[in-house]
Design a protein around this motif. Structure first.
Motif, short mmCIF file in Angstrom:
data_model
loop_
_atom_site.label_atom_id
_atom_site.label_comp_id
_atom_site.label_asym_id
_atom_site.label_seq_id
_atom_site.Cartn_x
_atom_site.Cartn_y
_atom_site.Cartn_z
N PRO B 175 0.81 -1.22 0.00
CA PRO B 175 0.00 0.00 0.00
C PRO B 175 0.84 1.26 0.00
CG PRO B 175 -0.81 -1.55 1.61
CD PRO B 175 0.47 -2.10 1.11
N LEU B 176 2.04 1.16 0.55
CA LEU B 176 2.93 2.30 0.58
C LEU B 176 3.14 2.84 -0.84
CD1 LEU B 176 4.47 3.57 2.94
CD2 LEU B 176 6.50 2.33 2.18
N SER B 177 3.30 1.91 -1.76
CA SER B 177 3.51 2.26 -3.16
C SER B 177 2.34 3.08 -3.70
CB SER B 177 3.69 0.98 -3.96
OG SER B 177 3.74 1.27 -5.31
N PHE B 178 1.11 2.61 -3.38
CA PHE B 178 -0.08 3.34 -3.81
C PHE B 178 -0.11 4.74 -3.25
CE2 PHE B 178 -2.05 -0.91 -4.43
CZ PHE B 178 -2.28 -0.74 -5.76
N PHE B 179 0.19 4.80 -1.96
CA PHE B 179 0.13 6.07 -1.26
C PHE B 179 1.08 7.08 -1.90
CE2 PHE B 179 1.80 8.80 2.12
CZ PHE B 179 0.64 9.45 2.48
N VAL B 180 2.31 6.63 -2.11
CA VAL B 180 3.30 7.52 -2.70
C VAL B 180 2.87 7.99 -4.08
CG1 VAL B 180 5.65 7.62 -3.59
CG2 VAL B 180 5.21 6.55 -1.40
N GLY B 182 -0.09 8.08 -5.40
CA GLY B 182 -1.27 8.94 -5.31
C GLY B 182 -0.89 10.36 -4.93
N PHE B 183 -0.02 10.47 -3.92
CA PHE B 183 0.42 11.76 -3.43
C PHE B 183 1.08 12.57 -4.54
CE2 PHE B 183 3.72 14.42 -1.49
CZ PHE B 183 2.95 15.17 -0.62
N LYS B 186 -1.36 13.67 -7.45
CA LYS B 186 -2.24 14.79 -7.12
C LYS B 186 -1.52 16.11 -7.32
CE LYS B 186 -5.29 13.61 -3.71
NZ LYS B 186 -5.44 13.44 -2.26
N THR B 250 7.60 9.92 -9.79
CA THR B 250 6.80 8.72 -9.53
C THR B 250 7.62 7.44 -9.68
OG1 THR B 250 5.12 9.96 -10.69
CG2 THR B 250 4.52 7.75 -9.99
N THR B 254 8.38 4.73 -6.71
CA THR B 254 7.85 3.37 -6.64
C THR B 254 8.97 2.34 -6.68
OG1 THR B 254 7.42 3.55 -8.98
CG2 THR B 254 5.54 3.78 -7.55
N SER B 301 -2.13 1.42 -12.46
CA SER B 301 -2.58 2.79 -12.18
C SER B 301 -2.43 3.65 -13.43
CB SER B 301 -1.84 3.38 -10.99
OG SER B 301 -0.47 3.49 -11.28
#
Lengths: 578, 580
Positions: B175-180, B182-183, B186, B250, B254, B301
């Protein structure tokens, strides 16, 4: 394409640092399997938990350093790419401004605009990608091979065999598909062209019942496009599977030789795992490389196109005789009376045209006189006046301004001395005042007002709430045709040039306004030499001298009365209008 | 609402996909095969590592068997990947071709009402750019989304089959990967918006200055233009740097997460090996998975944004393809060969916009062979009448009859075959001069074409072109003047000599003397043919049998030139203002 490198020179530092940090990151990436190998061989073999944790820590540290390096690399790459694009755009804009009308005609404005926008954008992302990946991927590939050799020479031999093979396959596929992608683009352009045509010409197509023919035409082009796409697709679809198979066959060979080496005691289990890891790193990088190659191909094509425009040079040579010289020697004098314009057997042929557009034009326009020019559609009226400010150069004879060949003047000085109002009135986004200042940057509001009044445009300005500060939209969309034309005339008058040319530029004015304008022109204080091009004899019949053109040649010249008497063509034109 | 539309679009896409069912099934099957085989390989590699424990303890017999098995699997993977790629290409490109063709076919039968109201650029970009974007998105979706999801599930399963606890380490870090990602995305979105705004401004300036380069040079405005360009260029460069840099973070980010996963697996895996829960080969296999596990996440993604974009594009194309077409020809429509040209307008009402009436209760009887001229101020409905006769638009009520048949009861084709039309807006087809003149009669001989060109006085300029009648001209070609284009359009009609003629400001760009000469040719052409002439220039219409003076959609005066002048009304005023 190579010539474009000049524009990235300013960013040499970034271009070196970017890939450098990228390589640094790659080094840390390459160290990972080795660290892991020692975890297996030493940590596991000796059962030393601390050793394992320590090396786990090293792995995390490597990850952090890798991150820092690659972020730094991305920054430099982005800076070099955007800076390069900005430099290139600026240079291209400047270059286009320096082109003469002949080149503008042959390149076409639509092309120039695409080059300035989408082509350079693509090029920018291409450079960005290249700085980031083009060095990294091959480096990892070779680095992995090198590392493999430090582990075991015999087991690593397979790397030496497989890497050149892979390079041949990847580049081979690229070389084959590159020209094919161009063909796909060309076919897409065909489909686009047909679609556009069918929209702009919908009335004609339907009136002539061409719908079925057009449908067939479109279906044919569309089919060709698809066939080409499928064909290229078949080739590029090979890239991934082939590299996959090759790398993994190499892996098998590696396992076999590795087994032999381990059995002989030359290699440990952990080292073999490291070798396997290097092999899979190579595969990942190759896939990335193959994907970036597509982007790079596009960028190279864009770069070549941009370079194509940059390598077109103005066919017009600048003269060296400026306005400032005129104080000492006879020449152009600004704001003090009209200039003498003399055509000596002048002829002009457009580039690529079959015949002269005008030929053997010979006349004198005395300072302060009015010359009318008339003739049928395509008889060369506009061409003739375009020769005076050197929009095009004569191909025969010459044109003299105050006794000097126009080609010996500095272009800038020459154009400052000639005010020309073109057929199509083009205004720019900005206030009325800003548009007027195009004529003369130093004009005061009084001078602007004076010019607007003479051009019969003052009433438009007073009709706007903001007066001179009224904002004209791009292309003058918020003005009527007649209003635009009057502003365009005023813009030329603000300059107070020694020579004023009106190229069929009062066609949108009604008769009453036009005659007022004519009167105002005759009363201009600085007494310019005036040329009026018109199809309407009523617009020119009061001129001091009227030139009648027929198929690019002078069919007669003289005053209205003289021409009515001696010139058949003029008589016909005149009679067709009463 | 938006979701509903999205669903509709997806439904449409499926309709197109259906045609290629077999390919889709094949593609999905081979994708699954590819993924399973790809994931199985590391396990075999792990086994292989386990067969060679140490010096002298390498089990060559089993290793050989294993290696042969691996070779077969590798080849199978390659082949199935290739078949999958080919299927995907086939599905995508064929679907896009079909969509494009449907959209174009629809365009060809859309009412002019729609086409007049939409910018050509907009419609073109739907058929070309949007369809292309959709193709890219669809292809990516097929190749990456499906295999990506399968890979993730497969990897998890394979990892679970080896060891639950190490798998947990992987699952927790993911999930860390997603969070990064996403941040970062944005943040980047905003910067991209700034970049496109600056880009838009610059494009507008380029459009204006490069597009009007001739004026810029005439006023030696180059330096000022360059200066303002430089300013915008600098701004754009700055925004562009921000956007490019942030978006390019990004990937390293990742990858960083990926490396953490690797370290985590390495440490826990090593500890498990110590405790004998897994073998060294198992660990090697795990490391292989860890190296690739997060990759599909990044891809997916990316694919989601790409697919959203593709759907939006597809929606735009479908919007066009679903647009209501013009009323089709009636079932037993008549197909008169040659019309005599008796035209009757019977109480015709028409408006472009429902609440803005234009033509109301228009009546007119034209006898065969009459010349009807229509005069009047701009916007009075002159061109509208012609739109109605050609059936570009249909009247709201009332009828138009030719030779006693309502034009709605004949095929459009036969109606238009009988009418030759020249419009003010000239339209040149990309092609040779010859093709352009022969547009209505492609089988015409060279002599016929030259004869038509001579009659329209186009011959003299054509023969001066580089390749004469074979010169290639383009629609936006500046090589021809407006007047010359108009002469070509006239030549087209001269070649056909249809029973009826419509000339809508056909000579507006031609000089009066040439016009006078063409008039003679026109007069010959119009002899015995019903013709409608719209002209701004009154000299053009003086000789008409009936002059209709229109104002605000109604005929306010009617008669011939002399009688109208005598009457001293609107026409007389208009005529006399020419000499004021």
């Amino acid at each position: 394409m190579k010539e474009l490198l000049v524009y990235i020179k300013e960013y040499t530092k970034e271009c070196i640092l970017g890939p450098f940090f990228k390589l640094l990151e790659a080094c840390f990436d390459l160290a990972v399997p080795i660290v892991m190998a020692s975890v297996i061989d030493k940590g596991i073999a000796s059962g030393d938990k601390w050793y394992i944790f320590k090396y786990g820590g090293i792995l995390i540290l490597l990850a952090v350093i890798g991150l820092t390096c690659s972020v730094t690399a991305q920054f430099f790459a982005a800076r070099a790419a955007t800076g390069f694009a900005a430099n290139l755009r600026y240079a291209l804009f400047k270059h286009i401004e320096s082109l003469s009308f002949t080149e503008i005609d042959s390149i076409g404005t639509a092309t120039m605009i695409t080059r300035m926008t989408s082509d350079i954008n693509q090029l920018q992302s291409g450079v960005n990608m290249a700085l980031r990946l083009f060095l990294r991927s091959p480096f990892i590939v070779f680095g992995a091979a090198l590392m493999a050799f430090t582990i075991d020479v015999k087991a690593a031999v397979v790397f030496v065999v497989v890497i050149p093979l892979l390079a041949v396959v990847v580049f081979g596929i690229m070389l084959i598909s590159m020209p094919l992608f161009k063909k796909v683009q060309a076919r897409l352009d065909d489909v686009l062209g047909i679609t556009r045509q069918n929209l702009t010409g919908v009335r004609v197509i339907r009136a002539f019942n061409k719908e079925q023919a057009e449908l067939a035409n479109f279906a044919d082009s569309n089919e060709k496009l698809t066939a080409m796409q499928l064909f290229v697709g078949k080739i590029s679809a090979l890239a991934n599977p082939v590299t996959y198979v090759m790398v993994n066959i190499a892996l098998i060979v590696l396992l076999w030789t590795g087994g032999i080496q381990i059995n002989a005691g030359n290699l440990t289990q952990g080292e073999l795992v490291a070798l396997v890891n290097y092999m899979s790193q190579i595969l990942v990088e190759l896939v990335k490389l193959a994907n970036t190659i597509v982007l790079a191909t596009k960028a190279v094509a864009c770069g070549t196109r941009v370079q194509g425009i940059l390598s077109v040079n103005s066919s017009m040579q600048d003269g060296d005789y400026g306005i400032e010289d005129s104080a000492r020697k006879p020449g152009l004098q600004k704001k003090s009376g009209g200039a003498e314009v003399k055509f000596e057997h002048a002829g002009m042929k457009y580039k690529g045209a079959g015949a002269n557009s005008v030929s053997d034009i010979d006349f004198i326009a005395k300072p302060g006189s009015i010359t009318g020019i008339t003739g049928g559609t395509g008889s060369g009226k506009s061409t003739l006046v375009n020769l005076i400010p050197r929009f095009y150069d004569v191909s025969e004879g010459c044109i003299k301004l105050n006794g000097r060949d126009v080609r010996t003047y500095k272009l800038d000085a020459l154009r400052q001395s000639v005010g020309i109002v073109l057929q199509k009135s083009i205004l720019f986004h900005g206030t009325i005042r800003e548009n007027m200042l195009w004529g003369n940057k130093d004009a005061s509001d009084e001078e602007i007002t004076e010019a607007l009044k003479a051009a019969q445009a003052w009433e438009i300005v007073t009709g706007k709430e903001k007066g001179l500060d009224y904002v004209i939209e791009q292309g003058g969309r918020n003005l009527s045709g007649g209003q635009k034309q009057r502003f365009a005339i005023a813009r030329a008058l603000v300059r107070k040039p020694p020579v004023l040319i009106f190229d069929d530029s009062s066609s949108a004015l009604d008769f009453a306004t036009e005659s007022k304008l004519r009167k105002a022109l005759q009363e201009l204080s600085y007494n310019p030499t005036i040329f009026i091009v018109s199809q309407r004899t009523s617009s020119i019949q009061h001129a001091d001298n009227i030139l009648v053109l027929e198929d690019g040649e002078l069919a007669g010249q003289g005053t209205h009365e003289e021409l009515l008497k001696n010139c058949e063509v003029y008589r016909e034109i005149y009679n067709s209008q009463v | 609402m938006a979701k509903e539309r999205n669903n509709d679009t997806i439904k449409m896409v499926f309709k197109y996909i259906k045609k290629y069912k077999i390919s889709v099934v094949l593609s999905l099957f081979f994708a699954a095969v590819t993924v399973v085989l790809t994931l199985y390989l590391p396990i075999l590699t792990g086994d292989a590592v386990d067969y060679m424990a140490a010096k002298g303890r390498v089990d060559f017999e089993r290793l050989l068997q294993l290696i042969i098995k691996m070779a077969v699997i590798i080849c199978l993977t390659g082949i199935s990947q290739w078949i999958m790629n080919i299927c995907n290409n086939k599905i995508t490109y064929n679907i896009v071709r079909n969509i494009r063709e449907d959209a174009f076919n629809r365009m060809e039968i859309l009412p002019l009402k729609y086409l007049d109201a939409h910018a050509p650029g907009d419609i073109t970009s739907r058929i070309i750019a949007d369809a292309d974007q959709f193709a890219d998105g669809l292809l990516m979706g097929f190749t990456q989304a499906f295999t990506g999801i399968l890979s993730i599930i497969g990897t998890l399963l394979f990892m679970l089959s080896i060891n639950i606890w190490i798998t947990l380490v992987v699952v927790i870090v993911t999930p860390l990967s997603f969070f990064v990602a996403g941040f970062i995305s944005k943040r980047t979105y905003k910067m991209f918006q700034m970049q496109s705004a600056a880009r838009g401004k610059q494009t507008a300036l380029i459009d204006e200055m490069i597009g009007n380069q001739k004026v810029v040079q005439a006023y030696s405005h180059e330096d000022e233009a360059l200066e303002s360009f430089g300013e915008i260029n600098k701004k754009l460069s700055k925004y562009s740097l921000d956007a490019t840099f942030y978006s390019s973070i990004t990937n390293p980010a990742t990858r960083f997460v990926n490396n953490l996963v690797y370290a985590g697996v390495g440490v826990t895996g090593a500890l498990f090996v110590l405790n004998g829960f897994i073998t060294v080969g198992g660990l090697s296999c795990f490391l292989g998975y860890a190296g690739q596990y997060t990759k599909p996440f990044n891809e997916i993604s990316g694919v989601i944004t790409e697919l959203q974009n593709a759907l939006a594009c597809a929606a735009r194309v479908f919007e066009l393809a679903n647009e209501e077409p013009q009323v089709p020809d009636v079932k037993d429509a008549r197909t008169p060969e040659t019309l005599k040209g008796e035209v009757v307008f019977d109480n015709v009402h028409f408006s472009y916009v429902p609440d803005k009436k234009l033509i109301t209760g228009f009546n007119l009887h034209v006898k065969p062979g009459q010349r009807i001229a229509i005069a009047g101020p701009t916007g009075c409905g002159k061109t509208t009448l012609i739109n109605l006769v050609m059936r570009f638009y249909d009247p709201t009520s009332g009828s138009i009859k030719i030779d006693g048949t309502d034009i709605k009861d004949m095929t459009r084709k036969s109606l238009r075959n009988n009418i030759g039309m020249v419009l003010q807006e000239t339209w040149i087809k990309d092609g040779t001069i010859f093709d352009n003149i022969a547009i209505g009669k492609p089988e015409a001989s060279k002599e016929e074409v030259i004869k038509a060109a001579k009659a329209s006085h186009a011959h003299s300029f054509i023969k001066r072109l580089k390749d004469g009648y074979d010169t290639v001209v383009k629609e936006d070609g500046s090589s021809l003047s407006q007047g010359q284009k108009q002469l070509l359009c006239i030549a087209r009609v001269m070649l056909l000599s249809p029973p009826m003629l419509i000339l809508d400001e056909a000579t507006s760009s031609i000089d009066t003397r040439t016009e006078l000469k063409i008039q003679n040719a026109f007069a010959k052409l119009m002899e015995g043919r019903t013709s409608f002439i719209v002209a701004h220039r009154l000299s053009t219409i003086q000789n008409a049998d009936i002059i209709l003076v229109m104002k605000d959609g109604n005929i306010i005066e009617q008669g011939n030139h002399e009688s109208l002048l005598e009457k001293g009304g609107f026409y007389a005023n208009l005529y006399n203002s020419q000499f004021a």
